[in-house]
Design a protein around this motif. Structure first.
Motif, short mmCIF file in Angstrom:
data_model
loop_
_atom_site.label_atom_id
_atom_site.label_comp_id
_atom_site.label_asym_id
_atom_site.label_seq_id
_atom_site.Cartn_x
_atom_site.Cartn_y
_atom_site.Cartn_z
N GLU A 56 39.66 24.44 46.92
CA GLU A 56 40.65 25.17 46.12
C GLU A 56 41.53 26.04 47.01
OE1 GLU A 56 41.11 25.05 42.80
OE2 GLU A 56 39.41 23.76 42.36
N VAL A 57 42.63 26.48 46.46
CA VAL A 57 43.50 27.45 47.11
C VAL A 57 43.38 28.75 46.33
CG1 VAL A 57 45.89 28.03 47.71
CG2 VAL A 57 45.12 25.65 47.84
N TRP A 58 43.18 29.86 47.04
CA TRP A 58 43.08 31.16 46.41
C TRP A 58 43.72 32.21 47.30
CZ3 TRP A 58 39.63 34.68 48.83
CH2 TRP A 58 38.72 34.11 49.73
N ARG A 59 43.84 33.40 46.78
CA ARG A 59 44.59 34.45 47.43
C ARG A 59 43.71 35.66 47.70
NH1 ARG A 59 49.48 37.37 44.35
NH2 ARG A 59 50.20 38.73 46.02
N LEU A 60 43.87 36.25 48.88
CA LEU A 60 43.13 37.45 49.27
C LEU A 60 44.14 38.49 49.76
CD1 LEU A 60 40.50 39.00 50.16
CD2 LEU A 60 40.74 37.82 52.34
N THR A 61 44.02 39.69 49.23
CA THR A 61 44.86 40.80 49.68
C THR A 61 43.97 41.95 50.13
OG1 THR A 61 46.57 40.20 48.07
CG2 THR A 61 46.70 42.41 49.03
N ASP A 85 53.12 37.43 41.88
CA ASP A 85 52.89 36.12 42.48
C ASP A 85 51.46 35.67 42.21
OD1 ASP A 85 53.28 33.83 43.97
OD2 ASP A 85 53.01 34.82 45.90
N GLN A 86 51.01 35.84 40.97
CA GLN A 86 49.62 35.61 40.61
C GLN A 86 49.45 34.24 39.93
OE1 GLN A 86 46.66 37.73 37.66
NE2 GLN A 86 47.67 39.21 38.95
N ILE A 87 49.70 33.18 40.68
CA ILE A 87 49.58 31.84 40.09
C ILE A 87 48.29 31.15 40.50
CG2 ILE A 87 52.06 31.48 39.79
CD1 ILE A 87 52.05 29.96 42.43
N CYS A 126 47.72 44.41 36.61
CA CYS A 126 47.56 43.30 37.54
C CYS A 126 46.46 42.31 37.13
CB CYS A 126 47.26 43.83 38.94
SG CYS A 126 48.56 44.86 39.64
N ASN A 127 45.80 42.57 36.00
CA ASN A 127 44.68 41.72 35.54
C ASN A 127 43.56 41.64 36.56
OD1 ASN A 127 45.86 40.93 32.99
ND2 ASN A 127 47.26 39.67 34.21
N LEU A 161 39.99 37.08 36.70
CA LEU A 161 38.88 36.30 36.14
C LEU A 161 38.84 34.90 36.73
CD1 LEU A 161 38.96 37.39 32.39
CD2 LEU A 161 37.33 38.08 34.16
N GLU A 162 40.01 34.33 37.04
CA GLU A 162 40.05 33.00 37.65
C GLU A 162 39.33 32.98 38.99
OE1 GLU A 162 43.23 33.55 34.73
OE2 GLU A 162 42.75 34.69 36.54
N TRP A 163 39.51 34.03 39.79
CA TRP A 163 38.83 34.10 41.08
C TRP A 163 37.32 34.26 40.87
CZ3 TRP A 163 35.55 37.07 43.90
CH2 TRP A 163 35.44 36.75 45.26
N MET A 164 36.94 35.11 39.93
CA MET A 164 35.52 35.34 39.66
C MET A 164 34.84 34.06 39.17
SD MET A 164 36.01 39.09 37.94
CE MET A 164 34.33 39.64 37.80
N ASN A 165 35.55 33.25 38.39
CA ASN A 165 35.00 31.98 37.92
C ASN A 165 34.93 30.94 39.04
OD1 ASN A 165 34.62 32.89 35.29
ND2 ASN A 165 36.69 32.30 34.69
N LEU A 166 35.86 31.01 40.00
CA LEU A 166 35.86 30.09 41.13
C LEU A 166 34.67 30.35 42.05
CD1 LEU A 166 37.39 27.85 42.67
CD2 LEU A 166 38.74 29.66 43.77
#
Length: 189
Positions: A56-61, A85-87, A126-127, A161-166
């Motif tokens: 998968e592709v995910w984002r880290l800040t 930019d939260q896609i 920011c969800n 939540l999408e990141w937590m589910n991933l």
């Protein structure tokens, strides 16, 4: 920052130097995932990770809130701007220099409810949800004696939540600090 990252065993990474004795960010990583730098400043490092393990592709800040009182609102505006930019699944970690509730502070001057509310509102906008943690409760400490000691939970991880589910087995751990007044932050996926 690079020296600290290397001493921690992370040969690969991105570093933003401190301004004087304040701040500084370092994003260290292991593994062979492709990391693409999206943006950075003295207060953030934003990357996109093409994770070969999960496909998968995910984002880290990595985030550092400005300590200057006149610039505090600008920190929350930066985080809100980044959230546009939260896609893809998104996680934000590090030093927010703010608490969400008064129980995240022991001793010292009371934190204004307005300040804490601004932080909570930004996370909601920011969800982003708190990831919890194991280890030390307070991540920042000042004062060596009981009557001058102040402790706060200023560092944290938050994610969509999408990141937590991933990464359902994620774990945030605060390690003991030695050369800084903040605890190192360790995120395991």
């Amino acid at each position: 920052m690079e020296l600290v990252r290397m001493k921690c065993g992370f040969e690969n990474g991105i570093d933003v130097g401190a301004v004087g004795t304040k701040g500084g960010l370092s994003l260290g990583r292991k593994g062979n995932s492709l990391v693409s730098l999206k943006s950075f400043s003295s207060y953030h490092i934003d990357v996109e990770i093409h994770d070969q393990e999960c496909g998968e592709v995910w984002r880290l800040t990595g985030f550092y809130k400005n300590l200057e009182e006149r610039c505090r609102e600008g920190s929350w505006e930066l985080l809100k701007h980044l959230s546009h930019d939260q896609i893809i699944p998104w996680v934000v970690v590090e030093d927010f220099n703010e608490i969400t509730n008064s129980f995240e502070k022991k001793s010292g001057r009371l934190r204004s409810e307005r300040q804490m509310d601004a932080f909570r509102s930004t996370l909601e906008f920011c969800n982003l949800n708190d990831l919890g943690f194991i280890g030390r409760w307070f991540t920042w400490e000042r004062g060596r004696f009981a009557h001058t000691n102040i402790r706060e939970r200023l560092d944290r991880g938050v994610a969509t939540l999408e990141w937590m589910n991933l990464f359902p087995s994620f774990q945030v751990e605060y390690l003991s600090h030695s050369f800084s007044d903040h605890c190192p932050f360790f995120l395991t996926l």
